[in-house]
Design a protein around this motif. Structure first.
Motif, PDB file in Angstrom:
ATOM      1  N   VAL A   1       0.861  -1.185   0.000  1.00  0.00           N
ATOM      2  CA  VAL A   1       0.000   0.000   0.000  1.00  0.00           C
ATOM      3  C   VAL A   1       0.894   1.230   0.000  1.00  0.00           C
ATOM      4  O   VAL A   1       1.755   1.378   0.872  1.00  0.00           O
ATOM      5  CB  VAL A   1      -0.894   0.035   1.260  1.00  0.00           C
ATOM      6  CG1 VAL A   1      -1.790   1.280   1.231  1.00  0.00           C
ATOM      7  CG2 VAL A   1      -1.735  -1.229   1.381  1.00  0.00           C
ATOM      8  N   GLU A   2       0.696   2.111  -0.980  1.00  0.00           N
ATOM      9  CA  GLU A   2       1.479   3.345  -1.004  1.00  0.00           C
ATOM     10  C   GLU A   2       0.637   4.519  -0.503  1.00  0.00           C
ATOM     11  O   GLU A   2      -0.509   4.698  -0.906  1.00  0.00           O
ATOM     12  CB  GLU A   2       1.982   3.646  -2.429  1.00  0.00           C
ATOM     13  CG  GLU A   2       2.887   4.889  -2.423  1.00  0.00           C
ATOM     14  CD  GLU A   2       3.426   5.276  -3.792  1.00  0.00           C
ATOM     15  OE1 GLU A   2       3.069   4.661  -4.813  1.00  0.00           O
ATOM     16  OE2 GLU A   2       4.225   6.245  -3.822  1.00  0.00           O
ATOM     17  N   ILE A   3       1.244   5.302   0.363  1.00  0.00           N
ATOM     18  CA  ILE A   3       0.580   6.522   0.851  1.00  0.00           C
ATOM     19  C   ILE A   3       1.121   7.699   0.041  1.00  0.00           C
ATOM     20  O   ILE A   3       2.338   7.909  -0.014  1.00  0.00           O
ATOM     21  CB  ILE A   3       0.853   6.719   2.357  1.00  0.00           C
ATOM     22  CG1 ILE A   3       0.278   5.540   3.147  1.00  0.00           C
ATOM     23  CG2 ILE A   3       0.255   8.042   2.847  1.00  0.00           C
ATOM     24  CD1 ILE A   3       0.554   5.584   4.637  1.00  0.00           C
ATOM     25  N   GLY A   4       0.226   8.435  -0.604  1.00  0.00           N
ATOM     26  CA  GLY A   4       0.624   9.616  -1.380  1.00  0.00           C
ATOM     27  C   GLY A   4       1.434   9.272  -2.622  1.00  0.00           C
ATOM     28  O   GLY A   4       2.595   9.657  -2.727  1.00  0.00           O
ATOM     29  N   PRO A   5       0.825   8.562  -3.601  1.00  0.00           N
ATOM     30  CA  PRO A   5       1.585   8.167  -4.802  1.00  0.00           C
ATOM     31  C   PRO A   5       1.960   9.337  -5.710  1.00  0.00           C
ATOM     32  O   PRO A   5       2.882   9.210  -6.505  1.00  0.00           O
ATOM     33  CB  PRO A   5       0.637   7.200  -5.513  1.00  0.00           C
ATOM     34  CG  PRO A   5      -0.727   7.611  -5.052  1.00  0.00           C
ATOM     35  CD  PRO A   5      -0.557   8.071  -3.629  1.00  0.00           C
ATOM     36  N   GLY A   6       1.235  10.457  -5.579  1.00  0.00           N
ATOM     37  CA  GLY A   6       1.593  11.649  -6.364  1.00  0.00           C
ATOM     38  C   GLY A   6       1.547  11.372  -7.848  1.00  0.00           C
ATOM     39  O   GLY A   6       0.545  10.941  -8.407  1.00  0.00           O
ATOM     40  N   GLN A   7       2.688  11.610  -8.515  1.00  0.00           N
ATOM     41  CA  GLN A   7       2.764  11.400  -9.964  1.00  0.00           C
ATOM     42  C   GLN A   7       3.371  10.051 -10.310  1.00  0.00           C
ATOM     43  O   GLN A   7       3.696   9.792 -11.462  1.00  0.00           O
ATOM     44  CB  GLN A   7       3.566  12.533 -10.591  1.00  0.00           C
ATOM     45  CG  GLN A   7       2.877  13.877 -10.391  1.00  0.00           C
ATOM     46  CD  GLN A   7       3.690  15.020 -10.951  1.00  0.00           C
ATOM     47  OE1 GLN A   7       4.899  15.103 -10.728  1.00  0.00           O
ATOM     48  NE2 GLN A   7       3.046  15.908 -11.661  1.00  0.00           N
ATOM     49  N   GLY A   8       3.600   9.233  -9.294  1.00  0.00           N
ATOM     50  CA  GLY A   8       3.968   7.841  -9.561  1.00  0.00           C
ATOM     51  C   GLY A   8       5.446   7.507  -9.527  1.00  0.00           C
ATOM     52  O   GLY A   8       5.842   6.432  -9.977  1.00  0.00           O
ATOM     53  N   ALA A   9       6.288   8.385  -8.972  1.00  0.00           N
ATOM     54  CA  ALA A   9       7.740   8.127  -8.981  1.00  0.00           C
ATOM     55  C   ALA A   9       8.074   6.766  -8.360  1.00  0.00           C
ATOM     56  O   ALA A   9       8.939   6.035  -8.872  1.00  0.00           O
ATOM     57  CB  ALA A   9       8.472   9.237  -8.220  1.00  0.00           C
ATOM     58  N   LEU A  10       7.376   6.415  -7.304  1.00  0.00           N
ATOM     59  CA  LEU A  10       7.603   5.103  -6.676  1.00  0.00           C
ATOM     60  C   LEU A  10       6.568   4.088  -7.159  1.00  0.00           C
ATOM     61  O   LEU A  10       6.847   2.889  -7.254  1.00  0.00           O
ATOM     62  CB  LEU A  10       7.506   5.220  -5.144  1.00  0.00           C
ATOM     63  CG  LEU A  10       8.520   6.144  -4.475  1.00  0.00           C
ATOM     64  CD1 LEU A  10       8.237   6.266  -2.977  1.00  0.00           C
ATOM     65  CD2 LEU A  10       9.946   5.622  -4.691  1.00  0.00           C
ATOM     66  N   THR A  11       5.374   4.582  -7.459  1.00  0.00           N
ATOM     67  CA  THR A  11       4.259   3.706  -7.812  1.00  0.00           C
ATOM     68  C   THR A  11       4.577   2.817  -9.015  1.00  0.00           C
ATOM     69  O   THR A  11       4.315   1.604  -8.982  1.00  0.00           O
ATOM     70  CB  THR A  11       3.017   4.574  -8.177  1.00  0.00           C
ATOM     71  OG1 THR A  11       2.967   5.672  -7.294  1.00  0.00           O
ATOM     72  CG2 THR A  11       1.753   3.758  -8.104  1.00  0.00           C
ATOM     73  N   LEU A  12       5.129   3.416 -10.064  1.00  0.00           N
ATOM     74  CA  LEU A  12       5.318   2.649 -11.296  1.00  0.00           C
ATOM     75  C   LEU A  12       6.380   1.550 -11.120  1.00  0.00           C
ATOM     76  O   LEU A  12       6.112   0.395 -11.439  1.00  0.00           O
ATOM     77  CB  LEU A  12       5.613   3.584 -12.479  1.00  0.00           C
ATOM     78  CG  LEU A  12       4.491   4.600 -12.726  1.00  0.00           C
ATOM     79  CD1 LEU A  12       4.827   5.539 -13.872  1.00  0.00           C
ATOM     80  CD2 LEU A  12       3.157   3.919 -12.999  1.00  0.00           C
ATOM     81  N   PRO A  13       7.567   1.871 -10.570  1.00  0.00           N
ATOM     82  CA  PRO A  13       8.513   0.770 -10.320  1.00  0.00           C
ATOM     83  C   PRO A  13       7.995  -0.266  -9.320  1.00  0.00           C
ATOM     84  O   PRO A  13       8.272  -1.462  -9.472  1.00  0.00           O
ATOM     85  CB  PRO A  13       9.770   1.463  -9.788  1.00  0.00           C
ATOM     86  CG  PRO A  13       9.449   2.899  -9.626  1.00  0.00           C
ATOM     87  CD  PRO A  13       8.174   3.185 -10.334  1.00  0.00           C
ATOM     88  N   LEU A  14       7.205   0.163  -8.334  1.00  0.00           N
ATOM     89  CA  LEU A  14       6.634  -0.812  -7.392  1.00  0.00           C
ATOM     90  C   LEU A  14       5.682  -1.756  -8.128  1.00  0.00           C
ATOM     91  O   LEU A  14       5.719  -2.974  -7.934  1.00  0.00           O
ATOM     92  CB  LEU A  14       5.861  -0.099  -6.270  1.00  0.00           C
ATOM     93  CG  LEU A  14       6.688   0.555  -5.164  1.00  0.00           C
ATOM     94  CD1 LEU A  14       5.794   1.422  -4.272  1.00  0.00           C
ATOM     95  CD2 LEU A  14       7.416  -0.491  -4.329  1.00  0.00           C
ATOM     96  N   LEU A  15       4.850  -1.164  -8.994  1.00  0.00           N
ATOM     97  CA  LEU A  15       3.873  -1.963  -9.745  1.00  0.00           C
ATOM     98  C   LEU A  15       4.568  -2.988 -10.645  1.00  0.00           C
ATOM     99  O   LEU A  15       4.126  -4.131 -10.748  1.00  0.00           O
ATOM    100  CB  LEU A  15       3.051  -1.043 -10.638  1.00  0.00           C
ATOM    101  CG  LEU A  15       1.612  -0.723 -10.249  1.00  0.00           C
ATOM    102  CD1 LEU A  15       0.962   0.038 -11.390  1.00  0.00           C
ATOM    103  CD2 LEU A  15       0.814  -1.964  -9.903  1.00  0.00           C
ATOM    104  N   ARG A  16       5.662  -2.547 -11.260  1.00  0.00           N
ATOM    105  CA  ARG A  16       6.397  -3.465 -12.148  1.00  0.00           C
ATOM    106  C   ARG A  16       6.881  -4.670 -11.356  1.00  0.00           C
ATOM    107  O   ARG A  16       6.920  -5.788 -11.856  1.00  0.00           O
ATOM    108  CB  ARG A  16       7.605  -2.765 -12.776  1.00  0.00           C
ATOM    109  CG  ARG A  16       7.232  -2.031 -14.046  1.00  0.00           C
ATOM    110  CD  ARG A  16       8.384  -1.194 -14.590  1.00  0.00           C
ATOM    111  NE  ARG A  16       7.841   0.069 -15.055  1.00  0.00           N
ATOM    112  CZ  ARG A  16       8.311   1.275 -14.763  1.00  0.00           C
ATOM    113  NH1 ARG A  16       9.412   1.406 -14.049  1.00  0.00           N
ATOM    114  NH2 ARG A  16       7.711   2.352 -15.214  1.00  0.00           N
TER     115      ARG A  16
END
Ligand code: SAM
Length: 260
Positions: A36-51
């Motif tokens: 679970v990510e808190i505050g994904p914003g524009q995805g700097a961490l979200t996209l590599p995490l999703l991959r």
């Protein structure tokens, strides 16, 4: 994406690829883990995490960021964004019998209340990896006797193992914050390191002890515990609050629970 960073939401977007990579390595996300990510914003961490993990839940307060990020993430995996305030979020709704792995480059303006909100739900959490103000991480990890040791140190260390992982310069973010940052790992204990009979007593006692950190215990704890109670719990009434260990605070809290 053209989005003006909003100060009131603590928006400082990470843009340093090297820092992102080191963060992802430290988290080591695996497919199937409930991240679970808190505050994904524009995805700097979200996209590599999703991959790495294929599915991710995220909590984002700024509704203007939700749709662009959903679109951006569509080709990477399953991203479920809850447009909500993390300060009010009930994490048990995501846990469903599993323990969550929380991740976030947190909005610094709400980091302390957010940490306390999460600690209250630590039974649903396996670990947390957060970017915070460096000064906050230093206080979280501080040992007794240090000038940084205080209420945050005692309460966080009661709940979790604290491991500072890396320091991050302001230039790694856009806009650059005014302060240094640090990335930290928090692992809730499976069993508390000290026995506390009444958690509310620990909270009240630690809060009052550090309200005037230059005073001695006998003075700061006036109205809660007398000199004799302090002594019989194993602490010197003439000691300063910043010198007491977590064990000593637990003993004082247990004494308080008996006397009130
Ligand atoms: N994760 C992104 C990054 O690393 O670039 C953004 C980090 S930025 C420091 C903090 C993010 O938390 C922003 O996207 C902001 O909108 C969001 N945010 C602020 N307050 C929040 C709250 N109360 N609940 C959930 N998200 C919040």
């Amino acid at each position: 994406m053209s989005h003006r960073a909003r100060k009131r939401f603590g928006q400082n977007f990470l843009h340093d690829a090297d820092v992102v990579q080191r963060i992802i390595q430290a988290i080591s996300p695996q497919p199937g883990q409930p991240l679970v990510e808190i505050g994904p914003g524009q995805g700097a961490l979200t996209l590599p995490l999703l991959r790495a993990c294929e599915r991710l839940e995220a909590i984002e307060l700024d509704r203007d960021l939700v749709e662009p990020l959903t679109r951006k993430a569509a080709s990477e995996g399953t991203l479920v964004i809850h447009q909500a305030d993390a300060l009010k979020f009930d994490f048990s709704t995501l846990a469903q019998g599993r323990k969550l792995r929380l991740v976030g480059n947190l909005p610094y303006n709400i980091s302390t209340p957010l940490l306390f909100h999460l600690l209250a739900q630590s039974r649903y959490i396996k670990d947390m990896h957060f970017m915070l103000q460096k000064e906050v991480v230093t206080r979280m990890a501080a040992a007794p006797g240090s000038g940084d040791y205080g209420r945050l140190s005692v309460m966080i260390q009661y709940h979790c193992r604290v491991t500072p992982l890396l320091s991050v310069a302001p230039e790694a973010f856009r806009p650059a914050p005014k302060v240094e940052s640090a990335f930290v790992r928090l692992q809730p204990w499976s069993q508390a390191p000290v026995a506390v009979n009444d958690y509310a007593c620990l909270e009240a006692l630690v809060k009052q002890a550090f309200a005037q950190r230059r005073k001695t215990l006998r003075n700061t704890l006036k109205g809660l515990l007398g000199e004799e109670d302090i002594r019989s719990s194993g602490s010197d009434p003439g000691a300063r609050p910043e010198t007491l260990t977590l064990q000593q605070y637990a003993a004082l809290a247990n004494r308080l629970a008996q006397t009130h």
